[in-house]
Design a protein around this motif. Structure first.
Motif, PDB file in Angstrom:
ATOM      1  N   VAL A 287       0.856  -1.197   0.000  1.00  0.00           N
ATOM      2  CA  VAL A 287       0.000   0.000   0.000  1.00  0.00           C
ATOM      3  C   VAL A 287       0.886   1.238   0.000  1.00  0.00           C
ATOM      4  O   VAL A 287       1.774   1.384   0.850  1.00  0.00           O
ATOM      5  N   ARG A 293      -3.610  -0.139  -2.835  1.00  0.00           N
ATOM      6  CA  ARG A 293      -2.946  -1.436  -2.657  1.00  0.00           C
ATOM      7  C   ARG A 293      -2.686  -2.054  -4.019  1.00  0.00           C
ATOM      8  O   ARG A 293      -3.508  -1.940  -4.930  1.00  0.00           O
ATOM      9  N   GLY A 308      -7.154  -1.238   0.723  1.00  0.00           N
ATOM     10  CA  GLY A 308      -6.446   0.043   0.593  1.00  0.00           C
ATOM     11  C   GLY A 308      -6.446   0.796   1.912  1.00  0.00           C
ATOM     12  O   GLY A 308      -6.938   0.284   2.931  1.00  0.00           O
TER      13      GLY A 308
END
Lengths: 577, 253
Positions: A287, A293, A308
């Motif tokens: 990330v 991500r 994320g």
């Protein structure tokens, strides 16, 4: 000392004369004229170089020879509006034309316009410019597009005959920013500047203020190492000091107007300064500091529910602090200001510190007429590595580095691309680069940063050279390869952060909205199609699942305000060793 | 009684008729509105050879490009030539209205939806035959007297970079000013300049340096459905790749 120099000069004069005769006699009349032009430019403009004069002349001789097939051609390039590029457009184009016979129109415009132009050329595959100096933040876009020339391939193949033997790629400090996940070099840095912590060193050195700060907060008034200390110092100047020398002072400066410039600090580094992403240099993996991500090289989502971190606790914390500091500690009306309006304030002399300040303004803030400059032209302020938020961990990137980099598109005809590549290399050659650094203060080469010349002048630049010589530098990086289409995604920052800055949505709601929109846009990018590593969104699952995993998205800390910590300026640099 | 009943019946019939008409109107009006809404008003200013009137009808390079674009996208349109300020404000406020050709900027970005670039233009410096300086960079004109016209992209760009310019309300008289030595350099759009000089048989003025390239777009009211913008953008891309835009532009060079 001066007499000694004259004696040496007289001793070596015959040798120099003979070298010049031998050097010039090996050229044709046209090449001879070009060498005379090169000689003139070396004497008038490129006196400061890490190369000896002889080495500079050899470099110029190579340019003259390599440029022969392109002599008389006019090429067109474009870059953003900073001092370094003005110097290139107004001075270095002339030197290049005099020496090589290739005319260059180097256009200057806003970075947003550069991005629109390069996107348009990529989209239409229609040659508008022969080369772009484009921020390396677009590396993820370029790598995936299939429309950007991989420089590392070009210099081994069709560009081999026009690649400077003394280019010395290993000497560049920013190549990791411009390298794709496939290990290929897609852009070549032309100039770099960072965002750093900026503060009034003169005020921070005053014993009365130091004593007062220690009495209230229990530790030294010095360079803040974490956001807690930054916040304490902001409160100290705005709420407790209030006035200095009869002038109202503030402990913080920022801006919040709904304007594209509001997005810059957030897309650049705000979340990474708070510690929202994962560990990894130049960018967090899996990330990054945009909260996106990746799985391998494939972006899989920005929302916490997709793995994320864009709307995770660390991101929301960073936005909450941005809004809170702007409201409580910045001058009135800061919320209604944009980047340009806010940028003028530190120079007026009533701002004590700024957590996010671009070093591209170093030269502008050393103007002797400013309230923040001493009469001898040395600054009253300093720059230092920025404070870290509570979610930040060692091994993560911290700040931002802008790396305006040469970018060549496949839609540019090969002869024009080769001529433009010659110009690009001239601008970053060791003959030119040190002088360019002295003018624009945007270093690209290790050899220049560590040169004797920069040691001589370092005291004039408020800590810029010290920063670039320190180990801290590696934690300051541009946007990386997790961002698959920068131009299509970047506007989400300013449009959503403005909602929080102007209290139309809470920081959590603004970031939830933005994360959802970022996922949708990632899907749009995937639908439109990319040459490689296009996004493929993860299925949504409970946020708790992802927050329980190691790394980003990180769970909310029970204490987001640990004890404030400061260090002296010198120790703040050593802290990164 | 009967009369009353008859009157009541008449009254009832009248009421029914009125209700029917009202219902019909309410049913039909959205259809009318939809028909009207699907026709786009495309506004531009008089700027030969990009846009001008010929036989009372709008024509010119950008008028042709935009017209072809809407035709190919299958969207009804009207092109009108009006003063720039009015065009700009109307496009900002009225649905299904667009203005062209507009330079995108950060300030304008939020005000419209964009279809870009309708045209790629360039601005240059023009000097007299007997001008003895070699203009190589923008900096070379800094100390010179530059003429341009109010609201032009050439003037806007130079102002943005801190250059002083002598501005007038129309561009054409700058040619006379240049010839009379009242300005040293004329900053103008390259296509407009060539067009003006051709029309006036000017042959002692030369292009010295083309210093800036601009992408000019179609800027549409924010209420324009994003699907329409995407459709137009897709079609415009095709017009670049199949040579349609180049074909139109070549006619005006």
């Amino acid at each position: 000392m001066m007499d000694q120099r004259i004696v040496y000069f007289r001793m070596f004069l015959p040798t120099l004369f003979c070298t010049a005769i031998v050097f010039f006699s090996s050229f044709s009349p046209t090449a001879y004229a070009a060498m005379k032009d090169a000689e003139r430019w070396l004497q008038s403009e490129f006196k400061d170089s890490t190369l000896s004069k002889d080495e500079q002349m050899k470099e110029m001789a190579w340019f003259i020879e390599a440029a022969k097939p392109y002599k008389g051609m006019t090429i067109r390039v474009v870059s953003e509006r900073i001092d370094t590029h003005w110097y290139e457009a107004n001075t270095l184009t002339k030197a290049f034309e005099d020496i090589t016979g290739i005319k260059v129109v180097h256009e200057i415009t806003g970075e947003d316009d550069v991005v629109k132009k390069i996107s348009t050329q990529m989209d239409l595959e229609y040659n508008i410019y022969d080369a772009y100096i484009n921020d390396s933040d677009l590396i993820g876009t370029h790598y995936r597009s299939g429309k950007v020339v991989a420089i590392s391939d070009f210099i081994k193949n069709e560009g081999k005959d026009v690649t400077l033997p003394t280019l010395d790629l290993d000497d560049f400090i920013g190549l990791s920013f411009t390298t794709g996940p496939d290990g290929k070099l897609y852009q070549l840095p032309d100039q770099q500047f960072a965002n750093l912590y900026w503060y009034r060193h003169d005020w921070f050195s005053r014993s009365d203020l130091k004593a007062k700060f220690k009495k209230i907060y229990g530790y030294e008034l010095n360079v803040p190492q974490n956001w807690s200390a930054y916040e304490d110092i902001a409160e100290f100047f705005t709420v407790h000091v209030k006035e200095l020398d009869g002038k109202k002072v503030y402990g913080h400066m920022d801006y919040g107007k709904k304007d594209p410039s509001l997005g810059w600090r957030f897309s650049d580094a705000w979340l990474s300064m708070a510690g929202a992403g994962d560990k990894g240099i130049p960018n967090g993996l899996p990330v990054d500091e945009w909260g996106i991500r990746v799985d391998g090289c494939v972006p899989v989502g920005a929302s916490v529910t997709r793995g994320g971190a864009l709307n995770g606790p660390a991101s929301v914390y960073s936005i909450r602090k941005f809004v809170e500091w702007l409201d409580k500690y910045a001058p009135p009306n800061s919320t209604a200001m944009n980047f340009s309006q806010a940028g003028a304030l530190p120079g007026q002399g009533n701002i004590a510190q700024q957590i996010f300040w671009y070093t591209a303004f170093t030269a502008a803030l050393t103007d002797p007429d400013l309230a923040v400059t001493n009469s001898d032209g040395t600054p009253k302020w300093r720059m230092a590595p920025s404070p870290r938020g509570p979610y930040w961990e060692k091994g993560m990137k911290l700040g931002y580095q802008d790396a305006g980099s040469w970018t060549f598109l496949t839609s540019t005809p090969i002869d024009r691309r080769k001529a433009a590549w010659l110009y690009a290399q001239f601008l970053v050659s060791k003959t030119v680069s040190l002088q360019k650094m002295l003018v624009g203060l945007t270093p690209i080469r290790n050899s220049d940063i560590n040169s004797k010349k920069m040691t001589e002048v370092a005291h004039k630049y408020g800590g810029l050279i010290e920063f670039y010589r320190s180990s801290a530098r590696v934690a300051w990086t541009p946007t990386g390869t997790n961002v698959p289409d920068y131009p299509s995604l970047a506007d989400l920052w300013w449009k959503n952060i403005a909602l929080a800055a102007n209290h139309k949505l809470s920081p959590q709601k603004a970031m939830d909205k933005m994360a959802g929109e970022m996922d949708s846009r990632l899907q749009n990018v995937a639908d439109k199609g990319q040459e490689r590593c296009a996004p493929k969104l993860n299925k949504e699952r409970e946020a708790e699942y992802w927050l329980a995993q190691p790394g980003a998205p990180k769970a909310k800390l029970s204490n987001e305000k640990p004890q404030g910590r400061t260090l002296s300026y010198e120790d703040s640099l050593k802290a990164w060793d | 009684m009967n009369i009353k009943i008859i009157n009541q019946k008449r009254m009832f019939t009248k009421l029914m008729l009125a209700s029917f008409c009202l219902a019909l109107t309410s049913l039909v009006s959205p259809i009318i509105a939809t028909v009207q809404a699907s026709t786009f008003n495309l506004l531009t200013e008089e700027l030969p050879p990009y846009a001008m009137k010929k036989g009372g009808k709008p024509t010119g390079a950008t008028v042709e490009i935009v017209s072809k674009l809407f035709e190919r996208a299958g969207i009804e349109y009207n092109v009108r030539i009006v003063p720039w300020k009015r065009a700009y404000l109307t496009a900002e406020e009225e649905t299904n209205t667009c203005i062209f050709p507009v330079q995108r900027s950060q300030e304008r970005e939020v005000k419209f939806h964009w279809v870009s670039p309708i045209v790629i233009t360039q601005t240059g410096f023009y000097t007299r035959d007997d001008f003895d300086k070699n203009l190589r960079t923008l900096n070379d004109v800094k100390a010179l007297k530059i003429g341009s016209y109010k609201g032009s992209a050439a003037a806007e760009y130079l102002h943005g970079q801190g250059y002083k310019t002598a501005l007038i309300t129309r561009d054409a008289p700058n040619i006379q000013k240049l010839q009379a030595g009242r300005i040293d350099v004329w900053a103008a759009d390259t296509l407009t300049a060539v067009n003006m000089m051709k029309e006036r048989n000017v042959n002692n003025v030369n292009e010295s340096l083309v210093y800036f390239t601009t992408l000019r777009a179609l800027a549409c009211n924010l209420k324009t459905p994003i699907e329409t913008i995407n459709k137009l953008s897709k079609e415009l891309k095709k017009m670049y790749s199949d040579g349609s835009v180049k074909g139109i532009m070549d006619q005006y060079k």
